[in-house]
Write a protein that holds these residues in place. Structure first.
Motif, PDB file in Angstrom:
ATOM      1  N   CYS A   6       0.844  -1.200   0.000  1.00  0.00           N
ATOM      2  CA  CYS A   6       0.000   0.000   0.000  1.00  0.00           C
ATOM      3  C   CYS A   6       0.878   1.249   0.000  1.00  0.00           C
ATOM      4  N   ASP A   7       0.636   2.102  -0.962  1.00  0.00           N
ATOM      5  CA  ASP A   7       1.361   3.354  -1.062  1.00  0.00           C
ATOM      6  C   ASP A   7       0.367   4.459  -1.375  1.00  0.00           C
ATOM      7  N   ALA A   8       0.856   5.649  -1.621  1.00  0.00           N
ATOM      8  CA  ALA A   8      -0.030   6.780  -1.888  1.00  0.00           C
ATOM      9  C   ALA A   8      -0.877   6.540  -3.129  1.00  0.00           C
ATOM     10  N   ARG A   9      -0.311   5.882  -4.127  1.00  0.00           N
ATOM     11  CA  ARG A   9      -1.063   5.595  -5.356  1.00  0.00           C
ATOM     12  C   ARG A   9      -2.248   4.678  -5.052  1.00  0.00           C
ATOM     13  N   ALA A  36      -3.684   4.216  -2.068  1.00  0.00           N
ATOM     14  CA  ALA A  36      -4.613   4.935  -1.196  1.00  0.00           C
ATOM     15  C   ALA A  36      -5.478   5.913  -1.989  1.00  0.00           C
ATOM     16  N   ALA A  37      -4.909   6.530  -3.007  1.00  0.00           N
ATOM     17  CA  ALA A  37      -5.690   7.460  -3.833  1.00  0.00           C
ATOM     18  C   ALA A  37      -6.697   6.724  -4.702  1.00  0.00           C
ATOM     19  N   ALA A  38      -6.338   5.520  -5.185  1.00  0.00           N
ATOM     20  CA  ALA A  38      -7.227   4.761  -6.063  1.00  0.00           C
ATOM     21  C   ALA A  38      -8.286   3.988  -5.283  1.00  0.00           C
ATOM     22  N   TRP A  39      -7.978   3.566  -4.065  1.00  0.00           N
ATOM     23  CA  TRP A  39      -8.855   2.678  -3.291  1.00  0.00           C
ATOM     24  C   TRP A  39      -9.084   3.178  -1.866  1.00  0.00           C
ATOM     25  N   PRO A  40      -9.415   4.439  -1.667  1.00  0.00           N
ATOM     26  CA  PRO A  40      -9.576   4.958  -0.293  1.00  0.00           C
ATOM     27  C   PRO A  40     -10.734   4.297   0.457  1.00  0.00           C
TER      28      PRO A  40
END
Length: 158
Positions: free
Chosen positions: A10-13, A15-19
């Motif tokens: 899990c990274d920022a990408r 987290a942004a796609a699957w919040p």
């Protein structure tokens, strides 16, 4: 993906796609938000599924117990499922039976994980990858392909 593998990557990408993964795991708040207007929340579309499947989905989405059940899957994933996977990994347990990893062609698994079948190869001895011509909702978007895949798996299991 095994949930422990998804969380480890899990990274920022992600987290942004699957919040919603993290929001849905919270107690009670997601139910209140979703059930205020479930059809607006999920915005189901006939673009990816036939009229019958869409009608069935819309009927299900307005039922509080259905929404709760869907959310409990996320809660289990971030809780007991993750813990069980980590215990299996620590104990060196692997899937020994032939394993089929089915994924959507138009989903973002490859974008997020590179070659996701390689992750499954770390968990199972014999992994075959099948790419279904659909987006995230395989059964609704490619029911014939999914039915054929399941029939093939069942035939091989007998």
């Amino acid at each position: 993906m095994p949930i422990s593998e998804a969380l480890a990557r899990c990274d920022a990408r992600f987290a942004a796609a699957w919040p919603h993964w993290f929001f849905f795991a919270m107690p009670d708040k997601p139910e209140r938000a979703i059930l205020a207007d479930p059809l607006a929340w999920y915005a189901p579309s006939p673009q990816h599924m036939g009229a019958v499947a869409l009608a069935e989905l819309e009927e299900a989405l307005v039922r509080p117990h259905v929404v709760r059940a869907m959310l409990e899957d996320y809660r289990a994933g971030l809780g007991v499922d993750r813990a069980d996977e980590e215990a299996d990994r620590a104990a060196g347990r692997r899937l020994r039976m032939p394993t089929t990893f089915a994924r959507s062609r138009d989903d973002d698994l490859a974008e997020l994980y590179g070659e996701p079948v390689r992750i499954w190869q770390d968990w199972a001895d014999d992994v075959a990858e099948v790419v279904v011509g659909s987006g995230h909702h395989m059964a609704e978007e490619a029911p014939g392909e999914v039915a054929d895949l399941l029939e093939d798996l069942a035939a091989r299991a007998c």
